[in-house]
Design a protein around this motif. Structure first.
Motif, PDB file in Angstrom:
ATOM      1  N   ALA A 141       0.861  -1.189   0.000  1.00 26.48           N
ATOM      2  CA  ALA A 141       0.000   0.000   0.000  1.00 26.48           C
ATOM      3  C   ALA A 141       0.892   1.231   0.000  1.00 26.48           C
ATOM      4  N   THR A 142       0.546   2.196  -0.824  1.00 20.79           N
ATOM      5  CA  THR A 142       1.341   3.423  -0.846  1.00 20.79           C
ATOM      6  C   THR A 142       0.967   4.288   0.356  1.00 20.79           C
ATOM      7  N   VAL A 143       1.863   5.178   0.702  1.00 20.26           N
ATOM      8  CA  VAL A 143       1.601   6.119   1.787  1.00 20.26           C
ATOM      9  C   VAL A 143       0.368   6.955   1.448  1.00 20.26           C
ATOM     10  N   ALA A 144       0.220   7.336   0.172  1.00 18.42           N
ATOM     11  CA  ALA A 144      -0.949   8.117  -0.249  1.00 18.42           C
ATOM     12  C   ALA A 144      -2.243   7.337  -0.016  1.00 18.42           C
ATOM     13  N   GLU A 145      -2.240   6.021  -0.299  1.00 14.51           N
ATOM     14  CA  GLU A 145      -3.440   5.205  -0.076  1.00 14.51           C
ATOM     15  C   GLU A 145      -3.783   5.140   1.407  1.00 14.51           C
ATOM     16  N   ILE A 146      -2.763   4.984   2.240  1.00 10.68           N
ATOM     17  CA  ILE A 146      -2.998   4.905   3.690  1.00 10.68           C
ATOM     18  C   ILE A 146      -3.534   6.235   4.203  1.00 10.68           C
ATOM     19  N   LYS A 147      -2.969   7.343   3.725  1.00  7.04           N
ATOM     20  CA  LYS A 147      -3.461   8.663   4.127  1.00  7.04           C
ATOM     21  C   LYS A 147      -4.924   8.829   3.717  1.00  7.04           C
ATOM     22  N   ALA A 148      -5.257   8.431   2.491  1.00 14.06           N
ATOM     23  CA  ALA A 148      -6.635   8.578   2.016  1.00 14.06           C
ATOM     24  C   ALA A 148      -7.590   7.734   2.856  1.00 14.06           C
ATOM     25  N   LEU A 149      -7.185   6.518   3.170  1.00 13.03           N
ATOM     26  CA  LEU A 149      -8.017   5.625   3.963  1.00 13.03           C
ATOM     27  C   LEU A 149      -8.296   6.206   5.351  1.00 13.03           C
ATOM     28  N   GLY A 150      -7.282   6.844   5.928  1.00  9.63           N
ATOM     29  CA  GLY A 150      -7.426   7.393   7.267  1.00  9.63           C
ATOM     30  C   GLY A 150      -7.856   8.843   7.305  1.00  9.63           C
ATOM     31  N   ALA A 151      -8.219   9.409   6.156  1.00  4.82           N
ATOM     32  CA  ALA A 151      -8.629  10.820   6.061  1.00  4.82           C
ATOM     33  C   ALA A 151      -7.549  11.738   6.627  1.00  4.82           C
ATOM     34  N   VAL A 152      -6.298  11.390   6.343  1.00  2.00           N
ATOM     35  CA  VAL A 152      -5.151  12.181   6.798  1.00  2.00           C
ATOM     36  C   VAL A 152      -4.883  13.264   5.756  1.00  2.00           C
ATOM     37  N   PRO A 153      -4.760  14.523   6.172  1.00  2.00           N
ATOM     38  CA  PRO A 153      -4.450  15.573   5.197  1.00  2.00           C
ATOM     39  C   PRO A 153      -3.158  15.257   4.444  1.00  2.00           C
ATOM     40  N   VAL A 154      -3.159  15.527   3.152  1.00  2.00           N
ATOM     41  CA  VAL A 154      -1.999  15.231   2.313  1.00  2.00           C
ATOM     42  C   VAL A 154      -0.755  15.925   2.846  1.00  2.00           C
ATOM     43  N   ALA A 155      -0.910  17.110   3.419  1.00  2.00           N
ATOM     44  CA  ALA A 155       0.242  17.878   3.902  1.00  2.00           C
ATOM     45  C   ALA A 155       0.844  17.299   5.184  1.00  2.00           C
ATOM     46  N   ASP A 156       0.100  16.447   5.891  1.00  2.00           N
ATOM     47  CA  ASP A 156       0.606  15.878   7.142  1.00  2.00           C
ATOM     48  C   ASP A 156       1.642  14.803   6.883  1.00  2.00           C
ATOM     49  N   GLU A 157       2.490  14.586   7.877  1.00  2.00           N
ATOM     50  CA  GLU A 157       3.471  13.504   7.802  1.00  2.00           C
ATOM     51  C   GLU A 157       2.845  12.247   8.392  1.00  2.00           C
ATOM     52  N   LEU A 158       3.116  11.105   7.764  1.00  2.00           N
ATOM     53  CA  LEU A 158       2.617   9.822   8.260  1.00  2.00           C
ATOM     54  C   LEU A 158       3.796   9.024   8.778  1.00  2.00           C
ATOM     55  N   GLU A 159       3.629   8.462   9.964  1.00  3.20           N
ATOM     56  CA  GLU A 159       4.671   7.631  10.555  1.00  3.20           C
ATOM     57  C   GLU A 159       4.073   6.294  10.948  1.00  3.20           C
ATOM     58  N   GLU A 160       4.903   5.259  10.886  1.00  4.06           N
ATOM     59  CA  GLU A 160       4.479   3.929  11.307  1.00  4.06           C
ATOM     60  C   GLU A 160       5.159   3.603  12.622  1.00  4.06           C
ATOM     61  N   VAL A 161       4.411   2.986  13.533  1.00  2.50           N
ATOM     62  CA  VAL A 161       4.994   2.536  14.796  1.00  2.50           C
ATOM     63  C   VAL A 161       5.633   1.173  14.534  1.00  2.50           C
ATOM     64  N   VAL A 162       6.975   1.124  14.634  1.00  2.00           N
ATOM     65  CA  VAL A 162       7.727  -0.107  14.405  1.00  2.00           C
ATOM     66  C   VAL A 162       8.553  -0.381  15.656  1.00  2.00           C
ATOM     67  N   ASN A 163       8.294  -1.500  16.295  1.00  2.00           N
ATOM     68  CA  ASN A 163       8.990  -1.858  17.536  1.00  2.00           C
ATOM     69  C   ASN A 163       8.924  -0.736  18.565  1.00  2.00           C
ATOM     70  N   GLY A 164       7.760  -0.091  18.667  1.00  2.00           N
ATOM     71  CA  GLY A 164       7.556   0.945  19.668  1.00  2.00           C
ATOM     72  C   GLY A 164       8.123   2.304  19.308  1.00  2.00           C
ATOM     73  N   LYS A 165       8.693   2.435  18.111  1.00  2.00           N
ATOM     74  CA  LYS A 165       9.278   3.710  17.690  1.00  2.00           C
ATOM     75  C   LYS A 165       8.571   4.218  16.442  1.00  2.00           C
ATOM     76  N   LEU A 166       8.450   5.545  16.346  1.00  2.00           N
ATOM     77  CA  LEU A 166       7.839   6.148  15.166  1.00  2.00           C
ATOM     78  C   LEU A 166       8.850   6.191  14.026  1.00  2.00           C
ATOM     79  N   THR A 167       8.445   5.663  12.884  1.00  2.00           N
ATOM     80  CA  THR A 167       9.302   5.641  11.703  1.00  2.00           C
ATOM     81  C   THR A 167       8.630   6.483  10.615  1.00  2.00           C
TER      82      THR A 167
END
Length: 86
Positions: free
Chosen positions: A34-60
């Motif tokens: 899944a692209t970051v754009a698809e995940i942002k769209a799914l979560g209604a995240v503004p395009v201008a916002d930064e998206l981070e994934e929680v990996v092993n308890g840390k934001l990536t």
């Protein structure tokens, strides 16, 4: 007779759709890339916002033009970008 239908929660993580969490909200998404754009769209995240994934308890941080492999259970957090040149 013991022919009970399976509850949908019992095997949804094994099917083509899995649950991820975007900003504390569970969302259904197709397993796989899944692209970051698809995940942002799914979560209604503004395009201008930064998206981070929680990996092993840390934001990536995830690049806007990047993608991730969805297996189910991933957690994503968005926030406004730091003010700086991008």
């Amino acid at each position: 007779m013991n022919s009970h239908p399976k509850p949908p929660t019992e095997d949804h993580e094994k099917g083509p759709f899995v649950t991820i969490t975007i900003n504390n909200t569970p969302r259904q998404i197709h397993r796989g890339r899944a692209t970051v754009a698809e995940i942002k769209a799914l979560g209604a995240v503004p395009v201008a916002d930064e998206l981070e994934e929680v990996v092993n308890g840390k934001l990536t941080p995830l690049p806007d033009d990047g993608a991730v492999t969805i297996k189910g259970g991933e957690v994503f957090i968005s926030h406004p970008r730091d003010s700086g040149s991008s």
